[in-house]
Design a protein around this motif. Structure first.
Motif, PDB file in Angstrom:
ATOM      1  N   GLN A   1       0.829  -1.201   0.000  1.00 38.65           N
ATOM      2  CA  GLN A   1       0.000   0.000   0.000  1.00 38.65           C
ATOM      3  C   GLN A   1       0.869   1.259   0.000  1.00 38.65           C
ATOM      4  OE1 GLN A   1      -3.721   0.468   0.276  1.00 38.65           O
ATOM      5  NE2 GLN A   1      -2.792   2.336  -0.529  1.00 38.65           N
TER       6      GLN A   1
ATOM      7  N   GLY B   1       0.923   5.735  -0.178  1.00 41.99           N
ATOM      8  CA  GLY B   1       0.143   6.917   0.129  1.00 41.99           C
ATOM      9  C   GLY B   1       0.476   7.487   1.488  1.00 41.99           C
TER      10      GLY B   1
ATOM     11  N   THR C   1      -4.070   8.396  -1.394  1.00 46.45           N
ATOM     12  CA  THR C   1      -3.068   8.006  -2.385  1.00 46.45           C
ATOM     13  C   THR C   1      -2.814   9.079  -3.449  1.00 46.45           C
ATOM     14  OG1 THR C   1      -4.722   6.924  -3.789  1.00 46.45           O
ATOM     15  CG2 THR C   1      -3.683   5.584  -2.081  1.00 46.45           C
TER      16      THR C   1
ATOM     17  N   GLU D   1      -0.053  11.555  -7.461  1.00 44.74           N
ATOM     18  CA  GLU D   1       0.305  10.722  -6.322  1.00 44.74           C
ATOM     19  C   GLU D   1       0.937  11.542  -5.203  1.00 44.74           C
ATOM     20  OE1 GLU D   1       2.751   7.441  -7.350  1.00 44.74           O
ATOM     21  OE2 GLU D   1       1.213   6.416  -8.535  1.00 44.74           O
TER      22      GLU D   1
END
Length: 521
Positions: free
Chosen positions: A444, A446, A470, A476
């Motif tokens: 994951q 973010g 995210t 991003e």
């Protein structure tokens, strides 16, 4: 008097399966059905409208022979998971222990009795369920709901003339709750045909025929109350809503138009009490027809697949994107190596048309599922302020698969917690400790939401501690400082709102936050 099984579809939406009917319950149901039907039968028609029938008798007499009672039996081992497969907690399967004084012999007696009933070593129990169905081919093909025959050991069909036939399941589709049965008969069976459900409008008369509470051959009348209902039953919801009284036991029964064509398959009702309150839902014939054809040919259903996660475009989201008017399907995620990824679709794209047809977010999964695998569809996509045509080759909807273990993502250097007080939440780095605390996958990426202010903007928009941001404005973000800078940049550009792509327990979704005047995060 009670039902031994209550099958819930979603919230207060009840499937129409009737399970474990006893004699007293049947008597009670008959009395209740008579009371419910009486006001409708007695209501006089003043100022009769054009097209309103004087009677439904001739039409009902023609259609009744093709509607059948579907009965199933299932062996359930006590203590197994299947005891509670309907999601009702299993509390109505066994009697509740009375409140005896602690330590009394009665308490021990009932405790031992109930333990024996729920013990894994207890003998298997036989469960029976009743539903409805209708014959679509004189050769013996019968349509019903999947939840009527799911896990059944034996399926029997009772015709209008009380002929009982053994049926086998040709195929079923969990996503739309449809099933196709086959019986063998020495003579051709009476059959009905599908009509064009798209031609039927709100306000048109309809007939529902089925077996509510096991009372075979029951006919009720009403109108189409609404079209295109999404009741969160599944990804392909497009129900016809009707006020024709339907109850438990009507599952799988047909909804007819005044020409005697099937325009829907009765599947669910909305009811706080479990009985009809005049809000029933049917699968449209135009959707059911294609699924049943596939079941008849192959025993399974294949669907078209785009490989995107989408959400509806709200006004706040449209403001953040500079889109007017607010419509279409916002791409919240793109499946790796899926058709959309190969077509270079991006998160933040807004799909507004599919092969020239205007769409909304909720309709896209259903419409794309109907497209033949391997065909090329053209998406009208709003991207960075202009419309572009994106051709995409439709893939086949894959079966769910376990995600491979990903390599841990590195925590950005110098990351520190940042408070976004005006938006009502704080963020911090997504490090190993955070992944463990919130059970986040190792891959994951973010920024972690570390706290959410009660009653703040973030709380109102469903943000929760442990969620992961995210992207901000389709870019991003990898650190709290990065996220804060993106929000400040949007404010300097005089954006009305800023869009955050958030990964929560349900997956990815875009969350809009308004930017008011000169306030800073």
């Amino acid at each position: 008097m009670r039902l031994s099984s209550h099958l819930l579809c979603a919230g207060s939406l009840s499937c129409l399966l009737l399970a474990g009917v006893s004699g007293p319950v049947a008597a009670w149901a008959a009395e209740g059905a008579a009371l419910a039907a009486a006001p409708q039968a007695a209501a006089p028609v003043a100022g009769r409208l054009n097209g309103a029938p004087d009677s439904f008798a001739d039409l009902a007499a023609k259609l009744l022979p093709a509607v059948v009672n579907v009965s199933t039996t299932q062996t359930v081992k006590s203590g197994s998971d299947e005891d509670d497969e309907d999601g009702d907690g299993g509390d109505d399967q066994l009697p509740q222990m009375p409140n005896f004084p602690q330590g009394s012999p009665f308490e021990k007696f009932f405790h031992d009795f109930m333990n024996r009933q729920s013990s894994p070593d207890a003998p298997p129990r036989r469960m029976q369920a009743l539903g409805s169905g209708f014959i679509i081919d004189p050769a013996g093909y019968i349509v019903t709901n999947n939840h009527v025959i799911r896990h059944a050991d034996k399926i029997t069909v009772t015709l209008q003339d009380n002929t009982v036939l053994t049926a086998r399941a040709v195929g079923h589709d969990d996503r739309t709750d449809l099933a196709l049965l086959k019986v063998d008969s020495k003579k051709p069976l009476p059959a009905v045909h599908f009509g064009d459900s798209d031609k039927r409008r709100v306000g048109d008369w309809v007939l529902a025929i089925g077996n509510p509470f096991g009372l075979s051959g029951t006919v009720t009348a009403g109108i189409i109350s609404s079209r295109g209902r999404n009741i969160d039953q599944g990804p392909y919801d497009d129900f016809i809503q009707t006020d024709a009284p339907i109850n438990k036991g009507n599952s799988g029964g047909p909804l007819f138009d005044m020409d005697g064509n099937v325009i829907g398959v009765n599947t669910a009702i909305y009811s706080p009490s479990g009985g009809s309150v005049g809000i029933g839902f049917s699968i449209p014939a135009n959707e059911a027809r294609g699924i049943l054809e596939q079941l008849r040919k192959t025993g399974k259903v294949s669907r078209g697949w785009l490989g995107v996660r989408i959400q509806n475009v709200t006004q706040d989201i449209a403001d953040g994107l500079g889109l007017s008017p607010a419509r279409g399907a916002l791409v919240a995620g793109v499946e790796k190596d899926g058709p959309a990824a190969k077509a270079k679709l991006q998160t933040g794209d807004v799909i507004q048309t599919l092969d020239g047809q205007s769409i909304e977010g909720k309709a896209l999964p259903r419409l794309s599922a109907q497209l033949p695998v391997g065909t090329v569809a053209h998406l009208g996509v709003w991207r960075h302020g202009k419309m572009v045509d994106v051709p995409v080759t439709i893939g086949m909807l894959p079966e769910p698969a376990a995600e491979p273990e990903a390599k841990p993502a590195a925590t950005p250097k110098g990351a520190a917690e940042v408070s976004l007080s005006k938006l009502g939440f704080s963020v911090g780095p997504l490090d190993a400790a955070a992944r463990q605390k919130y059970s986040l996958p190792s891959g994951q990426k973010g920024v972690l939401v570390t706290s959410v202010k009660d009653g703040g903007l973030a709380s109102d928009r469903g943000l929760r501690e442990g969620d992961v941001v995210t992207e901000v404005q389709q870019a991003e973000v990898t650190s709290p400082a990065d996220l804060k800078k993106r929000i400040e940049d949007a404010q300097k550009a005089h954006k009305k709102s800023v869009l955050l792509l958030v990964h929560d327990a349900d997956g990815l979704r875009w969350v809009p936050f308004p930017l008011n005047g000169e306030d800073t995060p």
